[in-house]
Motif scaffolding. Sequence first.
Motif, PDB file in Angstrom:
ATOM      1  N   UNK A   1       0.850  -1.189   0.000  1.00 39.96           N
ATOM      2  CA  UNK A   1       0.000   0.000   0.000  1.00 39.96           C
ATOM      3  C   UNK A   1       0.890   1.245   0.000  1.00 39.96           C
ATOM      4  N   UNK A   2       0.694   2.151  -0.939  1.00 38.21           N
ATOM      5  CA  UNK A   2       1.509   3.361  -0.978  1.00 38.21           C
ATOM      6  C   UNK A   2       0.623   4.580  -1.132  1.00 38.21           C
ATOM      7  N   UNK A   3       1.086   5.686  -0.569  1.00 37.79           N
ATOM      8  CA  UNK A   3       0.353   6.936  -0.710  1.00 37.79           C
ATOM      9  C   UNK A   3       0.596   7.486  -2.104  1.00 37.79           C
ATOM     10  N   UNK A   4      -0.430   7.997  -2.735  1.00 36.55           N
ATOM     11  CA  UNK A   4      -0.190   8.671  -4.002  1.00 36.55           C
ATOM     12  C   UNK A   4      -1.066   9.904  -4.073  1.00 36.55           C
ATOM     13  N   UNK A   5      -0.691  10.815  -4.923  1.00 31.39           N
ATOM     14  CA  UNK A   5      -1.394  12.091  -5.023  1.00 31.39           C
ATOM     15  C   UNK A   5      -0.379  13.165  -5.314  1.00 31.39           C
ATOM     16  N   UNK A   6      -0.872  14.307  -5.757  1.00 33.82           N
ATOM     17  CA  UNK A   6       0.057  15.362  -6.164  1.00 33.82           C
ATOM     18  C   UNK A   6       0.907  15.864  -5.007  1.00 33.82           C
ATOM     19  N   UNK A   7       0.287  16.004  -3.815  1.00 35.66           N
ATOM     20  CA  UNK A   7       1.050  16.539  -2.696  1.00 35.66           C
ATOM     21  C   UNK A   7       2.193  15.607  -2.327  1.00 35.66           C
ATOM     22  N   UNK A   8       1.899  14.286  -2.348  1.00 39.80           N
ATOM     23  CA  UNK A   8       2.953  13.320  -2.025  1.00 39.80           C
ATOM     24  C   UNK A   8       4.066  13.423  -3.045  1.00 39.80           C
ATOM     25  N   UNK A   9       3.687  13.598  -4.306  1.00 40.49           N
ATOM     26  CA  UNK A   9       4.738  13.639  -5.327  1.00 40.49           C
ATOM     27  C   UNK A   9       5.558  14.920  -5.215  1.00 40.49           C
ATOM     28  N   UNK A  10       4.918  16.017  -4.783  1.00 40.33           N
ATOM     29  CA  UNK A  10       5.699  17.242  -4.566  1.00 40.33           C
ATOM     30  C   UNK A  10       6.753  16.988  -3.500  1.00 40.33           C
ATOM     31  N   UNK A  11       6.302  16.442  -2.356  1.00 36.82           N
ATOM     32  CA  UNK A  11       7.240  16.216  -1.254  1.00 36.82           C
ATOM     33  C   UNK A  11       8.322  15.223  -1.660  1.00 36.82           C
ATOM     34  N   UNK A  12       7.919  14.204  -2.410  1.00 38.02           N
ATOM     35  CA  UNK A  12       8.853  13.159  -2.815  1.00 38.02           C
ATOM     36  C   UNK A  12       9.876  13.698  -3.809  1.00 38.02           C
ATOM     37  N   UNK A  13       9.372  14.327  -4.887  1.00 34.17           N
ATOM     38  CA  UNK A  13      10.280  14.757  -5.953  1.00 34.17           C
ATOM     39  C   UNK A  13      11.153  15.935  -5.558  1.00 34.17           C
ATOM     40  N   UNK A  14      10.728  16.680  -4.527  1.00 32.14           N
ATOM     41  CA  UNK A  14      11.533  17.837  -4.134  1.00 32.14           C
ATOM     42  C   UNK A  14      12.751  17.420  -3.326  1.00 32.14           C
ATOM     43  N   UNK A  15      12.817  16.127  -2.924  1.00 30.66           N
ATOM     44  CA  UNK A  15      13.848  15.707  -1.973  1.00 30.66           C
ATOM     45  C   UNK A  15      15.251  16.112  -2.386  1.00 30.66           C
ATOM     46  N   UNK A  16      15.645  15.753  -3.620  1.00 28.60           N
ATOM     47  CA  UNK A  16      17.006  16.065  -4.052  1.00 28.60           C
ATOM     48  C   UNK A  16      17.257  17.564  -4.006  1.00 28.60           C
ATOM     49  N   UNK A  17      16.263  18.304  -4.485  1.00 30.65           N
ATOM     50  CA  UNK A  17      16.411  19.757  -4.556  1.00 30.65           C
ATOM     51  C   UNK A  17      16.569  20.358  -3.167  1.00 30.65           C
ATOM     52  N   UNK A  18      15.768  19.858  -2.218  1.00 30.89           N
ATOM     53  CA  UNK A  18      15.839  20.394  -0.852  1.00 30.89           C
ATOM     54  C   UNK A  18      17.226  20.147  -0.273  1.00 30.89           C
ATOM     55  N   UNK A  19      17.706  18.906  -0.432  1.00 33.24           N
ATOM     56  CA  UNK A  19      19.019  18.576   0.134  1.00 33.24           C
ATOM     57  C   UNK A  19      20.106  19.435  -0.506  1.00 33.24           C
ATOM     58  N   UNK A  20      20.026  19.600  -1.828  1.00 36.20           N
ATOM     59  CA  UNK A  20      21.023  20.432  -2.514  1.00 36.20           C
ATOM     60  C   UNK A  20      20.946  21.876  -2.053  1.00 36.20           C
ATOM     61  N   UNK A  21      19.708  22.376  -1.882  1.00 42.24           N
ATOM     62  CA  UNK A  21      19.581  23.803  -1.587  1.00 42.24           C
ATOM     63  C   UNK A  21      20.158  24.131  -0.212  1.00 42.24           C
ATOM     64  N   UNK A  22      20.151  23.136   0.699  1.00 47.27           N
ATOM     65  CA  UNK A  22      20.753  23.384   2.016  1.00 47.27           C
ATOM     66  C   UNK A  22      22.251  23.643   1.855  1.00 47.27           C
ATOM     67  N   UNK A  23      22.915  22.724   1.117  1.00 49.27           N
ATOM     68  CA  UNK A  23      24.351  22.898   0.907  1.00 49.27           C
ATOM     69  C   UNK A  23      24.641  24.163   0.126  1.00 49.27           C
ATOM     70  N   UNK A  24      23.798  24.436  -0.878  1.00 48.64           N
ATOM     71  CA  UNK A  24      24.007  25.619  -1.713  1.00 48.64           C
ATOM     72  C   UNK A  24      23.894  26.897  -0.882  1.00 48.64           C
TER      73      UNK A  24
END
Lengths: 348, 369
Positions: B62-85
């Motif tokens: 069973x997995x969560x799906x929906x636009x909000x989940x995908x926003x949080x999921x797909x933003x992961x790399x960007x969030x981690x990078x933006x901290x270092x940046x």
Amino acid sequence: MPNGIAVDKQGRLKERAAMSDTTLLLTITIVVFFILYLAAILFLGGSFTKPQNFLNILNNNASLIVLSCGMSIVMITGGIDISVGGVTCLVCMTCAVNLEQQGGNMLTVILIGLGIGLAFGVVQGFLVAHLGIQPFIVSLAGMFFAKGMTTIVSKEPVRVTNEGFLAVKDMRINVPGLGAPNKLGVYIPAYVEVGVVIALLMVILLFCLLRWTGLGRAFYAVGGNNQSANMLGINVRRTKFLAHVLCSVLAGLGGVLYFLHVGSGDVANGAGDEMNAIASSIIGGTLLTGGVGNVIGTFFGVLSLNTIKRIVASLGFDEAWWSNITVAAMLCLFLVIQSVVLLRRNKK
Amino acid sequence: MSAPVKNPETQVRRPDEPLFKRLTRQQLFIPVAALALLVLFNLIADPSFFAVSINQNSLGNPVLSGNMVSVLDNASELVILSIGMTLVTASSGGQDISVGATMAIAGSVILRMVCGGQVTADTMQTPLILAVLAGVLATMLCGAFNGTLVAYFKIQPMVATLIMYTAGRSIAAWINNNQLPIINDLGFKYAGTFLPGVPVPTPIFITVLVILAFWLILKFTTLGLYTQSVGINANSSRLNGLDPKLIKLLTYVILGVCVALAGFIRVSRSGSINYSRMAENIEMDAILAVALGGNALSGGKFNIYGSILGAYVIQFLTTTLYKYDVPSTALPAYKAVVVILLVVLSAPVVREKLASMKKAPAKAAKEVS
């Protein structure tokens, strides 16, 4: 005796022959280019000895020369413009669509190129100079916009079949005195394309502009120190604005030259050209901090960049990655040389 | 170097100021306002955007799906990078444009390790933790290279990182001999997809852990303080006994660690790699996230939470545009318009103009009475 000033025999003060940063970096660039090319001729021989091989570097990079000159001017004022590659791409695609689907001709192509460049330049220049937004962010948005617009104009590559255009595209200007016999012994004169002539004209024009006009000197003054430029009565905002307009118009022209060379509109046109232009400017001795640079150096920067690419390819490292790695290594070498030279001078 | 910068974010407390004005002075105003606008737009246009449902994925979990989940999921790399940046921006007053290319290096190293040099592997040949550590080491080296050029050779960050930007993807291809390794081990994909039995995508957990780690580091070490002081005035920090060069170098190495984590998440989503297209243009998004978060790109004071929020705003915008069938190739054009609007609104000159426009009618009204 104060540093930099000497007295000649008649007792008049004259500047000692100390080189300015611009001249010093320019000298390094030109010397390196000649060493590179001579080394290639001596050790690799073959195709490097043919004049046409050298002229092909120009033929393939006419647009890059123009782009890099524009980039140098913006960098001299202390800014940066990474939208030039995107503008090139957009201009190619729009021109191709115009020629193929709207019955355009050479005149409309040139107008479209310069028009798109002017539009980008005015908007970006206004945002940078008058609203004080960082040039990197502004031109980043410009690049995104141009690349996105390109696919909105046409997703499919457009190949041009317009006869008037192809006539100009295939026009070859023979260079007198250069040429080599081919395998059958027939003498083939070396040629350049129309774009090269335009590009070289632009280099000379821009060199004169930077060297002998008030605007050109204002670019250096603003890049060197914009507060003292302001106190000298230079309109800093207007100067920065004009630098961005000039750069984008040159990018538009570069787009037309690129289009003249490849003869098609494609989303991949001009990809990475912004970085090539920055790299050429840097190798040519322009500093990103502003105030130092020269378009002649930039011209040699483009030549050096492409010579090294050719050398690497002819050494047998023809996998795609080697070319990138050597360009990066060369960039690194030049940056370190510049940095060491300038740090030393500043310490004196 | 530039004209005296008026910092609109100077948070002077003036109790008599109207609430609205006090709000707009806050550093986080822009990202929060942008997020609120996007949410509002989606609520009005189509409330089903926020629907979250539980579906079965291909493995029967069973997995969560929906636009909000995908926003949080797909933003992961960007969030981690933006901290270092953010740290790099704060300390050196410039940005690292090579993060996308070094992400490819990290991904390439990790895949080479887990595949053991083969083109396809069904089980991991090296323990995952070792592979990730190797990836971290590789990008830390890249970071150290960039940092050395910036700190010790005093090359502008954008130019110094241009070297890695040009060479990075080629080095990544070279590491794997230009082959495209594929790993089919499910254990490798846990980090990029779902852990068995957990309905929330794993990248979200990793992101939360990274944010927590940086929160702790900034709270309990002097890293944040030193970074800001070096960014504001490197010379006076040197006179105060700091080593600005070392601190600049350190921020680049920290960015390297963030890049490796982001690269790991990215390759673990699919278990394969495409050197030239992987994380394309992500450096631009990361820099945008920093700028959107209200951080000055010229260095100095910073707020990593602003950048994190900025990263989520960018991903939210991307997902919203996708929902309205904007083709992915045309996406940058729309993004550019939004970005320009945001930076224009947050430009000090425009803010002053707007403020004086608001004052003018009030003054006129007073004079009449």
